[in-house]
Design a protein around this motif. Structure first.
Motif, mmCIF file in Angstrom:
data_model
loop_
_atom_site.group_PDB
_atom_site.id
_atom_site.type_symbol
_atom_site.label_atom_id
_atom_site.label_comp_id
_atom_site.label_asym_id
_atom_site.label_seq_id
_atom_site.Cartn_x
_atom_site.Cartn_y
_atom_site.Cartn_z
ATOM 1 N N ASN A 65 32.456 28.820 46.113
ATOM 2 C CA ASN A 65 33.502 29.036 47.128
ATOM 3 C C ASN A 65 34.848 29.210 46.440
ATOM 4 O OD1 ASN A 65 31.931 28.488 49.721
ATOM 5 N ND2 ASN A 65 31.538 26.611 48.554
ATOM 6 N N PRO A 66 35.066 30.370 45.836
ATOM 7 C CA PRO A 66 36.330 30.585 45.121
ATOM 8 C C PRO A 66 37.522 30.442 46.053
ATOM 9 C CG PRO A 66 34.752 32.330 44.622
ATOM 10 C CD PRO A 66 34.184 31.543 45.761
ATOM 11 N N PRO A 67 38.645 29.965 45.548
ATOM 12 C CA PRO A 67 39.853 29.876 46.379
ATOM 13 C C PRO A 67 40.272 31.254 46.893
ATOM 14 C CG PRO A 67 40.104 28.625 44.340
ATOM 15 C CD PRO A 67 38.853 29.427 44.192
ATOM 16 N N ASP A 68 41.056 31.245 47.937
ATOM 17 C CA ASP A 68 41.486 32.509 48.542
ATOM 18 C C ASP A 68 42.504 33.236 47.684
ATOM 19 O OD1 ASP A 68 39.859 32.151 50.769
ATOM 20 O OD2 ASP A 68 41.420 31.050 51.872
ATOM 21 N N GLU A 69 43.341 32.497 46.978
ATOM 22 C CA GLU A 69 44.400 33.115 46.184
ATOM 23 C C GLU A 69 43.825 33.797 44.941
ATOM 24 O OE1 GLU A 69 47.680 33.315 46.959
ATOM 25 O OE2 GLU A 69 47.018 32.495 48.878
ATOM 26 N N PRO A 70 44.457 34.889 44.489
ATOM 27 C CA PRO A 70 43.959 35.581 43.288
ATOM 28 C C PRO A 70 43.976 34.704 42.038
ATOM 29 C CG PRO A 70 45.483 36.977 44.495
ATOM 30 C CD PRO A 70 45.567 35.618 45.123
ATOM 31 N N LEU A 71 44.960 33.790 41.942
ATOM 32 C CA LEU A 71 45.058 32.888 40.794
ATOM 33 C C LEU A 71 45.245 31.463 41.289
ATOM 34 C CD1 LEU A 71 45.373 32.365 37.697
ATOM 35 C CD2 LEU A 71 47.840 32.538 38.077
ATOM 36 N N ALA B 139 33.665 38.251 43.064
ATOM 37 C CA ALA B 139 33.407 37.629 41.767
ATOM 38 C C ALA B 139 34.509 36.614 41.436
ATOM 39 C CB ALA B 139 33.338 38.697 40.676
ATOM 40 N N VAL B 140 34.187 35.714 40.506
ATOM 41 C CA VAL B 140 35.165 34.703 40.093
ATOM 42 C C VAL B 140 35.049 34.488 38.592
ATOM 43 C CG1 VAL B 140 33.571 32.809 40.657
ATOM 44 C CG2 VAL B 140 36.012 32.339 40.444
ATOM 45 N N VAL B 141 36.210 34.374 37.943
ATOM 46 C CA VAL B 141 36.288 34.013 36.532
ATOM 47 C C VAL B 141 36.855 32.602 36.465
ATOM 48 C CG1 VAL B 141 37.293 34.540 34.276
ATOM 49 C CG2 VAL B 141 36.698 36.400 35.862
ATOM 50 N N VAL B 142 36.125 31.696 35.819
ATOM 51 C CA VAL B 142 36.596 30.324 35.615
ATOM 52 C C VAL B 142 36.888 30.167 34.130
ATOM 53 C CG1 VAL B 142 36.093 27.869 35.838
ATOM 54 C CG2 VAL B 142 35.227 29.473 37.557
ATOM 55 N N ASN B 143 38.162 30.072 33.806
ATOM 56 C CA ASN B 143 38.616 29.962 32.421
ATOM 57 C C ASN B 143 38.888 28.488 32.130
ATOM 58 O OD1 ASN B 143 39.976 30.103 29.947
ATOM 59 N ND2 ASN B 143 40.979 32.026 30.467
ATOM 60 N N GLY C 178 39.437 41.833 44.531
ATOM 61 C CA GLY C 178 38.497 40.836 45.033
ATOM 62 C C GLY C 178 38.056 39.793 44.041
ATOM 63 N N THR C 179 38.324 39.995 42.745
ATOM 64 C CA THR C 179 37.923 39.006 41.742
ATOM 65 C C THR C 179 38.978 37.915 41.645
ATOM 66 O OG1 THR C 179 36.714 40.650 40.462
ATOM 67 C CG2 THR C 179 37.331 38.636 39.318
ATOM 68 N N LYS C 180 38.541 36.665 41.776
ATOM 69 C CA LYS C 180 39.449 35.522 41.688
ATOM 70 C C LYS C 180 39.473 34.988 40.260
ATOM 71 C CE LYS C 180 39.673 35.820 46.190
ATOM 72 N NZ LYS C 180 40.818 36.501 46.828
ATOM 73 N N TYR C 181 40.640 34.549 39.833
ATOM 74 C CA TYR C 181 40.791 33.972 38.484
ATOM 75 C C TYR C 181 41.194 32.519 38.635
ATOM 76 C CZ TYR C 181 41.056 34.705 33.453
ATOM 77 O OH TYR C 181 40.791 34.692 32.101
ATOM 78 N N VAL C 182 40.384 31.632 38.068
ATOM 79 C CA VAL C 182 40.619 30.196 38.189
ATOM 80 C C VAL C 182 40.792 29.599 36.791
ATOM 81 C CG1 VAL C 182 39.767 28.004 39.066
ATOM 82 C CG2 VAL C 182 39.179 30.118 40.263
ATOM 83 N N LEU C 183 41.903 28.931 36.585
ATOM 84 C CA LEU C 183 42.153 28.184 35.354
ATOM 85 C C LEU C 183 41.718 26.747 35.592
ATOM 86 C CD1 LEU C 183 45.698 29.683 34.849
ATOM 87 C CD2 LEU C 183 43.691 30.248 33.457
ATOM 88 N N PHE D 176 45.998 38.950 34.947
ATOM 89 C CA PHE D 176 44.741 39.432 35.535
ATOM 90 C C PHE D 176 44.820 39.391 37.054
ATOM 91 C CE2 PHE D 176 40.497 39.253 37.150
ATOM 92 C CZ PHE D 176 39.754 40.080 36.324
ATOM 93 N N ALA D 177 45.280 38.262 37.592
ATOM 94 C CA ALA D 177 45.354 38.123 39.046
ATOM 95 C C ALA D 177 46.342 39.107 39.649
ATOM 96 C CB ALA D 177 45.737 36.691 39.406
ATOM 97 N N GLU D 178 47.447 39.302 38.972
ATOM 98 C CA GLU D 178 48.474 40.211 39.472
ATOM 99 C C GLU D 178 47.955 41.644 39.541
ATOM 100 O OE1 GLU D 178 51.960 41.603 36.938
ATOM 101 O OE2 GLU D 178 52.935 40.137 38.247
ATOM 102 N N ARG D 179 47.182 42.041 38.532
ATOM 103 C CA ARG D 179 46.764 43.431 38.421
ATOM 104 C C ARG D 179 45.410 43.712 39.059
ATOM 105 N NH1 ARG D 179 49.020 44.777 32.272
ATOM 106 N NH2 ARG D 179 51.164 44.116 32.724
ATOM 107 N N HIS D 180 44.581 42.674 39.212
ATOM 108 C CA HIS D 180 43.225 42.922 39.698
ATOM 109 C C HIS D 180 42.793 42.006 40.842
ATOM 110 C CE1 HIS D 180 42.622 45.780 36.486
ATOM 111 N NE2 HIS D 180 43.084 44.888 35.632
ATOM 112 N N GLY D 181 43.628 41.065 41.232
ATOM 113 C CA GLY D 181 43.274 40.178 42.336
ATOM 114 C C GLY D 181 43.006 40.922 43.619
#
Length: 270
Positions: free
Chosen positions: A227-233, A124-128, A177-182, A169-174
């Protein structure tokens, strides 16, 4: 899931998803605009569902999170677009400054509240959509802009809080498998929803003439969803990746904000 999905970037993204056959869950406050979007979906290979919610209210945000989880046990994308500019400070019935509640608290609640459904998706991916990387200082003693309120500064500072939300979020839940994108869309002709004094309204009209259309923002957002990036954030200004390894994305500041947020909302961010 798209918050602010009946206007501007959110609506343009919803229409693009429908045209390619996806399902879009649209969250917003305007049922008339939502009805138009649902009717348009009938002529596309995709489908849409409208979830009415006033995300400036913590109680309504929590209610719609429950509705979403009941309807969709698995969620593979959340795009956070909702915000509302106010020239003059307003306090919500919950007791929070309106911009802080809508532009930050609702995004924190949705990000963490939908975790169980993210974890059931395959990446999954979150786009903020919050304009990452702006260097507006954070006033830790006045996060809700009670002193010398300025609508523009309040919105920029709340954008900084979203940067730190992404860090925690990325630190604790990356690792789950969920990616966080700003994401920063740049100057865009969105719905420009808000309550403006005359000088600000005149400036907004100028921006509408100069700004790119909301449809121009859709392709980079779709790429991030597909295609979310590989990094958690990660952070992007349209297609250009920004560094998240500087003081604007301080893990120490992010942890401080997470503690404040948890106390305000009785929210478990671990």
């Amino acid at each position: 899931m798209i918050t602010g999905g009946t206007d501007g970037i959110g609506a343009a993204l919803a229409r693009a998803l429908l045209l390619r056959g996806d399902h879009a869950a649209v969250i917003g406050t305007n049922p008339e605009k939502a009805d138009a979007l649902i009717r348009a979906a009938a002529d596309t290979p995709g489908t849409a569902t409208f979830f009415p919610a006033d995300l400036s209210l913590v109680s309504d945000t929590r209610r719609v999170i429950g509705d979403l989880l009941e309807t969709y046990p698995k969620i593979d994308g959340l795009v956070l677009c909702a915000r509302f500019f106010r020239t003059h400070r307003r306090t919500t019935p919950d007791g929070f400054e309106d911009n802080f509640a809508l532009f930050y608290l609702s995004r924190a609640l949705l990000s963490y509240g939908l975790l169980s459904a993210f974890n059931k998706a395959d990446g999954a991916v979150v786009v903020n959509v919050a304009g990452p990387g702006h260097d507006t200082p954070i006033d830790w003693d006045d996060l809700q802009s009670a002193r010398d309120y300025d609508g523009v500064r309040a919105m920029f500072m709340t954008g900084r809080l979203n940067d730190l939300l992404g860090v925690t979020f990325a630190e604790r839940h990356g690792k789950d498998g969920t990616k966080y994108v700003l994401f920063h869309p740049g100057t865009t002709s969105t719905g420009f929803v808000g309550e403006f004094d005359p000088p600000t309204a005149a400036y907004i009209e100028q921006q509408k003439v100069l700004a790119k259309p909301a449809t121009a923002v859709v392709p980079p957002v779709l790429r991030l969803l597909d295609n979310p990036p590989d990094e958690p954030l990660t952070a992007f200004n349209m297609d250009d990746e920004l560094s998240v390894r500087n003081s604007l994305f301080s893990p120490k500041s992010a942890a401080r904000l997470a503690d404040i947020t948890a106390d305000l909302l009785d929210l478990d961010v671990t």
